[in-house]
Design an enzyme around this catalytic site. Structure first.
Site, short mmCIF file in Angstrom:
data_model
loop_
_atom_site.label_atom_id
_atom_site.label_comp_id
_atom_site.label_asym_id
_atom_site.label_seq_id
_atom_site.Cartn_x
_atom_site.Cartn_y
_atom_site.Cartn_z
N GLY A 9 0.79 -1.23 0.00
CA GLY A 9 0.00 0.00 0.00
C GLY A 9 0.82 1.28 0.00
N ASP A 34 4.03 -2.73 3.88
CA ASP A 34 4.85 -2.48 2.69
C ASP A 34 6.32 -2.67 3.04
OD1 ASP A 34 4.13 -0.75 -0.16
OD2 ASP A 34 6.23 -1.02 0.40
N ALA A 35 7.05 -3.30 2.14
CA ALA A 35 8.47 -3.56 2.37
C ALA A 35 9.32 -2.34 2.03
CB ALA A 35 8.92 -4.75 1.53
N THR A 124 -3.14 -8.80 -13.39
CA THR A 124 -2.87 -7.94 -14.54
C THR A 124 -3.43 -8.54 -15.83
OG1 THR A 124 -1.04 -7.15 -15.94
CG2 THR A 124 -0.60 -9.11 -14.64
N ASP A 125 -3.77 -7.66 -16.77
CA ASP A 125 -4.22 -8.18 -18.07
C ASP A 125 -3.08 -8.84 -18.84
OD1 ASP A 125 -2.75 -5.93 -18.84
OD2 ASP A 125 -4.36 -5.02 -20.03
N GLU A 126 -1.85 -8.70 -18.35
CA GLU A 126 -0.71 -9.32 -19.04
C GLU A 126 -0.72 -10.83 -18.93
OE1 GLU A 126 3.08 -7.53 -18.71
OE2 GLU A 126 2.28 -5.51 -18.67
N TYR A 148 7.63 -11.38 -15.62
CA TYR A 148 6.66 -10.68 -14.76
C TYR A 148 5.28 -11.31 -14.90
CZ TYR A 148 2.99 -7.35 -13.67
OH TYR A 148 1.83 -6.78 -13.20
N LYS A 152 2.81 -13.43 -12.24
CA LYS A 152 1.45 -13.04 -11.84
C LYS A 152 0.45 -14.14 -12.19
CE LYS A 152 0.46 -9.39 -10.34
NZ LYS A 152 0.43 -8.94 -8.91
O1 DAU Z 1 -1.05 -4.15 -18.46
C1 DAU Z 1 -0.88 -3.99 -17.08
C2 DAU Z 1 0.58 -3.83 -16.78
O2 DAU Z 1 0.97 -2.57 -17.26
C3 DAU Z 1 0.94 -3.99 -15.32
O3 DAU Z 1 0.59 -5.27 -14.88
C4 DAU Z 1 2.44 -3.77 -15.15
O4 DAU Z 1 2.80 -3.86 -13.80
C5 DAU Z 1 2.81 -2.40 -15.68
O5 DAU Z 1 4.20 -2.22 -15.60
C6 DAU Z 1 2.34 -2.25 -17.11
O6 DAU Z 1 3.13 -3.07 -17.98
P1 DAU Z 1 3.74 -2.53 -19.35
O7 DAU Z 1 4.95 -3.27 -19.70
O8 DAU Z 1 2.67 -2.43 -20.41
O9 DAU Z 1 4.07 -1.01 -18.89
P2 DAU Z 1 5.28 -0.02 -19.24
O10 DAU Z 1 4.91 1.32 -18.71
O11 DAU Z 1 6.60 -0.58 -18.87
O12 DAU Z 1 5.21 0.03 -20.82
C7 DAU Z 1 4.05 0.47 -21.51
C8 DAU Z 1 4.34 0.36 -22.99
O13 DAU Z 1 5.36 1.32 -23.31
C9 DAU Z 1 4.89 -0.99 -23.39
O14 DAU Z 1 4.40 -1.34 -24.67
C10 DAU Z 1 6.41 -0.75 -23.46
C11 DAU Z 1 6.51 0.70 -23.87
N1 DAU Z 1 7.70 1.41 -23.36
C12 DAU Z 1 7.95 1.35 -22.02
C13 DAU Z 1 9.05 1.98 -21.50
C14 DAU Z 1 9.36 1.90 -20.02
C15 DAU Z 1 8.51 2.13 -24.21
O15 DAU Z 1 8.26 2.20 -25.43
N2 DAU Z 1 9.61 2.75 -23.69
C16 DAU Z 1 9.93 2.70 -22.37
O16 DAU Z 1 10.97 3.30 -21.97
#
Ligand code: DAU
Length: 343
Positions: A9, A34-35, A124-126, A148, A152
């Protein structure tokens, strides 16, 4: 009176959720465990500390002694405690298994020991893997593709097993990409906002055509609240706001809001195993009378304003050695590439 334990939290969504409970239900008591790893911070819950209905406990969900002592005194457990950054899971999968799977086992064991307590697992939807067409319903197969999302998905199976085997009262939420104030600036939206504020490049993976469904953090919290109070025992619920956008479109909106040049957006080498598209069917949740309140454009503007006016919050994080080590390990060597010509 209801006593709710919110694990994780002090992190992004967890801290918003703890605040949401206290604001919405005057007779609830909320404890955050929370850790305080790199992504959790007491500054995220500083405003809650003086509330007599709130308590903070510094500890780890992997510690059975701590977890037992807390679970025994609470009615419900909502588990946000997790390693959440996909890129970090590619560099170091072990910590994801430890917290996201083993930590859930420790929590479930405590719930089993102390009888029927509702356990909500924030997932997560992932877990569906990439959804190239249409929308995944809750019955779609789990095909996680990153360390990841595999962690999950594993945790979800454990939760379902405890429901089936021991009759534990469990619910699972599968949330889409969430954004808003207080999000650690490693995720795309806060990373891009803060980089743009500093006139630094926005590293867009690959051609930037990957699609995510963006939900504002408050809408995500209300959806979790709905499932916590009204979800069917053993049920699984997708959460998403239906804002399906390409990453490049999101990056362009950020620079536009900030009045910066699109030349700040630079394509870099792609994330290995990068899921091209996520999209969830949220009919089940909508039947429970939930719907998102925030339009993406409004939520993004609000978020940009928050980062603009809270530079001390994210500048402190970005100046830390831990942040810089990860950033240099991950982004170093991801030199700008011409889209379509990546390896
Ligand atoms: O879908 C839910 C998930 O969304 C959560 O379960 C995760 O904890 C959360 O981290 C998030 O996962 P994503 O990998 O989708 O989120 P992220 O913000 O890392 O990346 C969003 C999109 O943007 C993904 O297609 C990768 C891209 N991206 C991300 C980063 C960090 C970039 O293009 N450049 C970047 O530097």
């Amino acid at each position: 009176m209801r006593r709710v334990l919110v694990t994780g939290g002090a992190g992004f969504i967890g801290s918003h959720f703890a605040r949401h409970l206290l604001c919405t239900y005057p007779d609830y008591r909320v404890t955050v465990l929370d850790a305080l790893t790199y992504a959790g911070s007491l500054s995220n819950i500083a405003d809650l500390m003086s509330d007599p209905r709130f308590a903070f406990y510094h500890g780890d969900v992997r510690d059975p002694v701590v977890v037992r002592n807390l679970v025994r005194n609470h009615d419900w457990v909502v588990n946000f405690a997790a390693e959440t950054h996909v890129d970090r899971s590619i560099l170091n999968p072990g910590s994801f298994l430890q917290t996201d799977v083993y930590g859930v086992y420790v929590l479930l064991e405590a719930c089993r020991e102390f009888g029927s307590r509702r356990f909500l697992q924030v997932s997560t939807d992932e877990v569906y893997g990439e959804v190239l067409e249409g929308f995944a319903t809750e019955e779609a197969p789990l095909r996680p593709r990153s360390p990841y999302s595999a962690s999950k998905a594993s945790a979800e199976l454990l939760v379902q097993a405890y429901h089936t085997t021991y009759g534990l009262d469990t619910v699972i939420t599968r949330g889409s990409n969430t954004y808003g104030p207080n999000q650690y600036p490693e995720k795309m939206i806060p990373l891009f906002i803060t980089n743009a504020l500093e006139d630094r490049p926005l590293p867009l993976y690959g051609d930037g055509s990957q699609v995510r469904d963006w939900i504002y953090v408050e809408d995500h919290c209300v959806a979790i609240d709905t499932v916590l109070h009204h979800g069917e025992s053993g049920g699984v619920y997708n959460i998403g706001a239906g804002n399906l956008l390409k990453n490049r479109e999101v990056a362009e909106k950020i620079v536009e809001i900030l009045g910066k040049s699109v030349s700040l957006i630079q394509s870099v080498a792609d994330r290995p195993g990068h899921d091209r598209r996520y999209a969830v069917d949220t009919s089940r949740l909508r039947q429970m009378r939930w719907s998102p309140r925030w339009r993406f454009e409004d939520g993004l503007r609000h978020t940009v304003e928050w980062y603009r006016s809270h530079s001390e919050w994210w500048k402190e994080i970005k100046s830390k050695k831990e942040y810089q080590q990860f950033a240099s390990q991950w982004y170093h060597g991801r030199a700008p590439v011409t889209p379509g010509q990546e390896e």
